[in-house]
Design a protein around this motif. Structure first.
Motif: not given
Length: 193
Positions: A162, A35, A170, A31, A166-167
């Motif tokens: 899921d 990004e 980040s 991921a 993303g976390r």
């Protein structure tokens, strides 16, 4: 300022293991690569690629050895591109001791029986690196931990995982830009997530 950062996502290679709990490190690293617009190519016993984030050159590595030999790829990469500990090495991995989907950041410390972490420490000779821990929960009493981590999660856990992908991505970017100490105060003080 750190000029080079190595981000390692832990998992097992091959379609058989895709989507399993033990491959959460791969998922977060993939991921992050998306990004940052990083294309991953086979090198150093892994899939790797790089991009610039602020003043840092960020390298992403997904070892293509199996989990218990992850350190071979990490050590080979570090020989090619040395890093400064602890902030220059960020390892993303699944964590049995956290509920599914919880993301925590840790600096150094124990290995909690994780074979990927054990292999890295054995190969590079230090536990002094940053970890991004992705909670997968524990199996029910008397169930096999190996079977649990190598299985795909239940749908309700998958939805939490899921979100954690993303976390986690980040969190890695925040660590690179702000440093682990500041990021730990944010991620580790959250009540649940």
């Amino acid at each position: 300022m750190i000029s080079s950062v190595l981000v390692v996502g832990l998992g097992n290679p091959g379609s058989r293991y895709r989507g399993t709990r033990h491959n959460m490190g791969f998922e977060v690293a993939e991921a992050l690569a998306r990004e940052l617009g990083v294309s991953l190519a086979r090198r150093h016993h892994g899939l790797t690629g790089g991009a610039s984030v602020g003043e840092h050159r960020v390298h992403i590595l997904l070892p293509q050895t199996f989990m218990n030999e992850s350190g071979l790829a990490v050590a080979e990469f570090i020989r090619y591109c040395p890093v400064t500990y602890p902030e220059g090495l960020i390892v993303i991995h699944d964590e049995l001791d956290l509920e599914p989907g919880v993301v925590r950041v840790k600096l150094g410390g124990g290995l909690a029986g994780h074979n990927g972490l054990k292999s890295i420490v054995h190969q590079i000779g230090t536990q002094n690196f940053v970890r991004v821990r992705i909670g997968i929960g524990r199996p029910v009493a008397h169930a096999s931990v190996v079977d649990f981590v190598l299985a795909r999660p239940r749908p309700e856990d998958r939805s939490e995982l899921d979100l954690a992908v993303g976390r986690g991505a980040s969190a890695v970017r925040d660590i690179i830009e702000l440093g682990p100490a500041q990021v730990m105060t944010v991620y580790n003080q959250r009540a649940r997530r």
